[in-house]
Write a protein that holds these residues in place. Structure first.
Motif, PDB file in Angstrom:
ATOM      1  N   PHE A   1      -7.919   1.184  -5.133  1.00  0.00           N
ATOM      2  CA  PHE A   1      -7.930   2.507  -4.092  1.00  0.00           C
ATOM      3  C   PHE A   1      -6.975   3.463  -4.048  1.00  0.00           C
ATOM      4  O   PHE A   1      -7.429   4.725  -4.180  1.00  0.00           O
ATOM      5  N   CYS A   2      -5.729   3.412  -4.607  1.00  0.00           N
ATOM      6  CA  CYS A   2      -4.694   4.275  -4.349  1.00  0.00           C
ATOM      7  C   CYS A   2      -4.796   5.131  -5.852  1.00  0.00           C
ATOM      8  O   CYS A   2      -5.000   6.237  -5.603  1.00  0.00           O
ATOM      9  N   LYS A   3      -5.333   4.599  -6.878  1.00  0.00           N
ATOM     10  CA  LYS A   3      -5.626   4.979  -8.017  1.00  0.00           C
ATOM     11  C   LYS A   3      -6.603   5.964  -8.051  1.00  0.00           C
ATOM     12  O   LYS A   3      -6.774   7.102  -8.657  1.00  0.00           O
ATOM     13  N   LEU A   4      -7.613   5.830  -7.047  1.00  0.00           N
ATOM     14  CA  LEU A   4      -8.952   6.677  -7.020  1.00  0.00           C
ATOM     15  C   LEU A   4      -8.653   7.761  -6.029  1.00  0.00           C
ATOM     16  O   LEU A   4      -8.963   8.982  -6.259  1.00  0.00           O
ATOM     17  N   VAL A   5      -8.417   7.449  -4.879  1.00  0.00           N
ATOM     18  CA  VAL A   5      -8.026   8.243  -3.641  1.00  0.00           C
ATOM     19  C   VAL A   5      -6.816   9.410  -3.698  1.00  0.00           C
ATOM     20  O   VAL A   5      -6.955  10.392  -3.693  1.00  0.00           O
ATOM     21  N   ALA A   6      -5.655   8.745  -4.031  1.00  0.00           N
ATOM     22  CA  ALA A   6      -4.386   9.517  -4.115  1.00  0.00           C
ATOM     23  C   ALA A   6      -4.746  10.687  -5.027  1.00  0.00           C
ATOM     24  O   ALA A   6      -4.220  11.939  -4.615  1.00  0.00           O
TER      25      ALA A   6
ATOM     26  N   GLY B   1       7.151  15.117   2.508  1.00  0.00           N
ATOM     27  CA  GLY B   1       7.242  14.289   3.849  1.00  0.00           C
ATOM     28  C   GLY B   1       6.534  12.840   4.001  1.00  0.00           C
ATOM     29  O   GLY B   1       7.245  12.085   4.328  1.00  0.00           O
ATOM     30  N   GLN B   2       5.460  12.648   3.124  1.00  0.00           N
ATOM     31  CA  GLN B   2       4.782  11.304   3.278  1.00  0.00           C
ATOM     32  C   GLN B   2       5.747  10.316   2.611  1.00  0.00           C
ATOM     33  O   GLN B   2       6.096   9.281   3.044  1.00  0.00           O
ATOM     34  N   ASN B   3       6.421  11.185   1.470  1.00  0.00           N
ATOM     35  CA  ASN B   3       7.394  10.003   0.663  1.00  0.00           C
ATOM     36  C   ASN B   3       8.697   9.608   1.681  1.00  0.00           C
ATOM     37  O   ASN B   3       9.121   8.251   1.696  1.00  0.00           O
ATOM     38  N   MET B   4       9.102  10.510   2.444  1.00  0.00           N
ATOM     39  CA  MET B   4      10.185  10.240   3.204  1.00  0.00           C
ATOM     40  C   MET B   4       9.752   9.404   4.634  1.00  0.00           C
ATOM     41  O   MET B   4      10.622   8.486   5.182  1.00  0.00           O
ATOM     42  N   LEU B   5       8.683   9.820   5.242  1.00  0.00           N
ATOM     43  CA  LEU B   5       8.205   9.082   6.414  1.00  0.00           C
ATOM     44  C   LEU B   5       7.717   7.483   6.141  1.00  0.00           C
ATOM     45  O   LEU B   5       8.121   6.657   6.875  1.00  0.00           O
ATOM     46  N   SER B   6       7.292   7.201   5.214  1.00  0.00           N
ATOM     47  CA  SER B   6       6.731   6.284   4.775  1.00  0.00           C
ATOM     48  C   SER B   6       7.838   5.126   4.448  1.00  0.00           C
ATOM     49  O   SER B   6       8.020   3.858   4.508  1.00  0.00           O
ATOM     50  N   ALA B   7       8.955   5.652   3.941  1.00  0.00           N
ATOM     51  CA  ALA B   7      10.035   4.610   3.654  1.00  0.00           C
ATOM     52  C   ALA B   7      10.619   3.792   4.708  1.00  0.00           C
ATOM     53  O   ALA B   7      10.591   2.621   4.272  1.00  0.00           O
TER      54      ALA B   7
ATOM     55  N   PHE C   1       0.851  -1.310  -0.117  1.00  0.00           N
ATOM     56  CA  PHE C   1      -0.061  -0.030  -0.033  1.00  0.00           C
ATOM     57  C   PHE C   1       0.853   1.238   0.322  1.00  0.00           C
ATOM     58  O   PHE C   1       0.700   2.288  -0.813  1.00  0.00           O
ATOM     59  N   LEU C   2       1.962   1.449   0.652  1.00  0.00           N
ATOM     60  CA  LEU C   2       2.873   2.639   0.916  1.00  0.00           C
ATOM     61  C   LEU C   2       3.513   2.597  -0.490  1.00  0.00           C
ATOM     62  O   LEU C   2       3.404   3.843  -0.842  1.00  0.00           O
ATOM     63  N   SER C   3       4.107   1.637  -0.977  1.00  0.00           N
ATOM     64  CA  SER C   3       4.761   1.716  -2.385  1.00  0.00           C
ATOM     65  C   SER C   3       3.772   2.166  -3.241  1.00  0.00           C
ATOM     66  O   SER C   3       3.771   3.296  -4.320  1.00  0.00           O
ATOM     67  N   THR C   4       2.673   1.676  -3.720  1.00  0.00           N
ATOM     68  CA  THR C   4       1.533   2.001  -4.460  1.00  0.00           C
ATOM     69  C   THR C   4       0.870   3.441  -4.003  1.00  0.00           C
ATOM     70  O   THR C   4       0.690   4.303  -5.217  1.00  0.00           O
ATOM     71  N   TRP C   5       0.695   3.800  -3.127  1.00  0.00           N
ATOM     72  CA  TRP C   5       0.148   4.933  -2.676  1.00  0.00           C
ATOM     73  C   TRP C   5       1.107   6.190  -3.030  1.00  0.00           C
ATOM     74  O   TRP C   5       0.888   7.102  -3.488  1.00  0.00           O
ATOM     75  N   ASN C   6       2.329   5.837  -2.766  1.00  0.00           N
ATOM     76  CA  ASN C   6       3.448   6.976  -3.084  1.00  0.00           C
ATOM     77  C   ASN C   6       3.542   7.160  -4.502  1.00  0.00           C
ATOM     78  O   ASN C   6       3.790   8.086  -5.015  1.00  0.00           O
ATOM     79  N   SER C   7       3.644   6.056  -5.260  1.00  0.00           N
ATOM     80  CA  SER C   7       3.707   6.052  -6.630  1.00  0.00           C
ATOM     81  C   SER C   7       2.557   6.612  -7.350  1.00  0.00           C
ATOM     82  O   SER C   7       2.793   7.522  -8.219  1.00  0.00           O
TER      83      SER C   7
ATOM     84  N   PRO D   1      14.522   9.792  -5.970  1.00  0.00           N
ATOM     85  CA  PRO D   1      14.155  10.756  -6.999  1.00  0.00           C
ATOM     86  C   PRO D   1      13.028  11.374  -6.608  1.00  0.00           C
ATOM     87  O   PRO D   1      12.908  12.670  -7.079  1.00  0.00           O
ATOM     88  N   VAL D   2      12.047  10.977  -6.046  1.00  0.00           N
ATOM     89  CA  VAL D   2      10.679  11.825  -5.411  1.00  0.00           C
ATOM     90  C   VAL D   2      11.311  12.706  -4.552  1.00  0.00           C
ATOM     91  O   VAL D   2      10.799  14.047  -4.888  1.00  0.00           O
TER      92      VAL D   2
END
Length: 546
Positions: free
Chosen positions: A203-208, A229-235, A48-54, A120-121
């Motif tokens: 879900f990520c495709k719709l909500v993000a 921030g979410q990119n670094m914290l979720s890693a 989920f974290l990988s897909t959400w950030n992507s 990269p992000v």
């Protein structure tokens, strides 16, 4: 040589207890049991974290390019070039990265993909903030395209390449390798895992995009900081969660060791050419060039000669379509005057239909098998697309024609995701463990290639009144996809139409008296019961459950 003295533990020393693992056993597994539930939650969290950030950055990058500087507003050129280069990188590098993932330790490979997604992000977000600084309007004079803004833009485009390739590597590793190893011989568990992975993606495709666009409407700079921030914290969370899954499932570790030992043996004996990045031999000449080309084409040869080539190709061709509530059709609906809120509602309905397919698809596969369910789903997809496209073309772009096109597109998504689950199940079964990532990476490259072809169709036929031509091209692509999977089903099953049970019985017992038929059926039933009673109580899975 000094003698080796035995190592004596100091008084009171207790050896550290090993990490808890799920043992190999033949007992049936339960999806609700605590150990398995804990493992799957960590796997789902990481995915989920990988897909959400992507998905977040994929959509946010287009917004940031449009709002970061006034020089980039009013044109789609910069966003289109960004998306095109990102897709080309996935097509070119995915097979090579797949080979690396096949040879690398599973945990090290997926952790490397996490790092190469995040760096990269983070760097791109810093550059977007720089664009806001150098590209703002000063006084009454609008900010034009300067050498600094172009340089920053070029670096952002280049950073998108490793980010996209890392996304492909992470997705391939989790969905095509980790899921198969965790489920092993439990087909029901593998169907459920595939379905949950698809729900996470949808879900990520719709909500993000909705969340990012809402924040960007309030403040573009705030949106950039939130994405950063979410990119670094979720890693860190994703890094830890996937490591826990790796340590608890011993089959993930053993399979890697076996593949590595085979690779070393093949490298020493020279029985197989390594499928890594081809390097041009020294000395030059036509012979060396031919050897280099043969080495570079090895992964493609493995892909084409695979037993599941046709399902994989069929699934990839479905990406060559504008008949989905994605960028091309959304742009068309907005261009003909449909309000943005109506487009958003239609997109939500489409995703709801797609999510329903992830619930009904596994049940249909369990009942009639993945080949028949895939055949049903791809023909449902083809039927909806043909009817929608025919009405849209024949009715000459009227309001009713557009309504039929959108309605048929939404209904076709049920068949698309049902077919996706069936094809993925068959592909997971047919790929050897040592080439899973390489095969899936080539498939991902094909999917990106066909998706880019759909974008090219909308570029060539860019006016709203020409949207019928991309629609017909998409209908033709779906027809080819249906033909490919139908050929696979005919090859695998020996027939296409399933003969009803009553007709089979009539043909089998034709000319036999009723009493003899009842006696033969009783014997067959007894044989089936004896065969079932002699089966083991479970598969060869790694988990001992209730």
């Amino acid at each position: 040589m000094l003698p080796a003295f035995p190592r004596v533990a100091p008084p009171g020393y207790r050896p550290p207890s090993p990490a808890p693992t799920l043992p190999l056993s033949s007992s049936p597994r339960s999806l609700a049991s605590p150990p398995l539930t804990s493992v799957l939650r960590r796997l789902y969290l990481s995915h989920f974290l990988s897909t959400w950030n992507s998905r977040t950055f994929e959509f946010a990058a287009v917004l940031f390019l449009a709002t970061a500087t006034t020089a980039f507003r009013g044109t789609l050129t910069y966003a289109s070039v960004y998306a095109l280069v990102r897709g080309v990188a996935a097509v070119a590098m995915a097979p090579y990265v797949g080979g690396l993932m096949d040879r690398a330790d599973r945990l090290e490979g997926i952790r490397a993909s996490i790092v190469w997604q995040r760096i990269p992000v983070a760097a791109s977000c810093v550059l977007f903030l720089s664009l806001h600084r150098f590209g703002v309007q000063r006084g009454d004079e609008p900010a034009g395209v300067t050498s600094i803004t172009i340089l920053i833009y070029v670096v952002i485009v280049l950073l998108a390449c490793p980010e996209k390739v890392a996304v492909v590597a992470n997705t391939v590793a989790v969905e095509r390798d980790w899921v198969v190893v965790i489920a092993q011989d439990d087909e029901a568990l593998r169907r459920d895992l595939n379905a949950v992975m698809r729900r996470i993606d949808l879900f990520c495709k719709l909500v993000a995009p909705l969340i990012v666009s809402a924040i960007d409407a309030y403040s573009s700079i705030l949106a950039v900081w939130i994405v950063l921030g979410q990119n670094m914290l979720s890693a860190a969370v994703e890094y830890y969660a996937i490591a826990q899954v790796y340590r608890v499932v011993p089959s993930l570790q053993r399979a890697t060791i076996e593949v590595d030992s085979v690779s070393l043996e093949e490298r020493d004996t020279g029985t197989r050419v390594d499928a890594g990045p081809p390097s041009l031999p020294s000395g030059g000449g036509a012979h060396n060039l031919r050897g280099w080309l043969e080495k570079a084409s090895l992964p493609i040869g493995e892909y084409v000669t695979s037993s599941v080539f046709l399902p994989s190709l069929s699934l990839s061709i479905t990406y060559c379509t504008v008949l989905s509530l994605a960028v091309p059709m959304v742009a068309y609906l907005l261009a003909i005057g449909m309000p943005a809120y109506q487009v958003s509602l239609l997109r939500m309905v489409s995703v709801a239909v797609e999510l329903s397919a992830t619930y009904f698809g596994p049940k249909l596969m369990a009942r009639i098998g993945p080949i028949r369910s895939g055949l049903w789903a791809v023909n449902w997809l083809f039927g909806c697309v043909v009817i929608a496209t025919a009405c849209f073309v024949v009715l000459d772009l009227g309001t009713f024609a557009v309504s039929v096109l959108v309605g048929g597109t939404i209904l076709s998504r049920f068949g698309l995701w049902g077919f996706d689950l069936s094809a993925q199940f068959l592909i997971q079964e047919g790929i050897p463990p040592s080439t899973r990532a390489r095969f899936s990476s080539i498939e991902a490259a094909l999917q990106n290639l066909f998706e880019m072809l759909s974008f090219v169709a909308t570029v060539v036929f860019s006016r709203p009144e020409q949207f019928r031509y991309p629609s017909m091209i998409s209908c033709g692509a779906i027809a080819v996809s249906s033909i490919c999977f139908t050929a696979f089903a005919r090859q695998r099953r020996g027939h296409l139409l399933h003969t009803p049970a009553w007709l089979k019985r009539h043909a089998t017992y034709q000319g036999v008296s009723q009493s003899d038929v009842e006696e033969l059926e009783a014997v067959h039933e007894t044989q089936r019961e004896d065969s079932f009673s002699q089966r083991p109580l479970g598969g060869t899975g790694w988990y001992t459950g209730v």
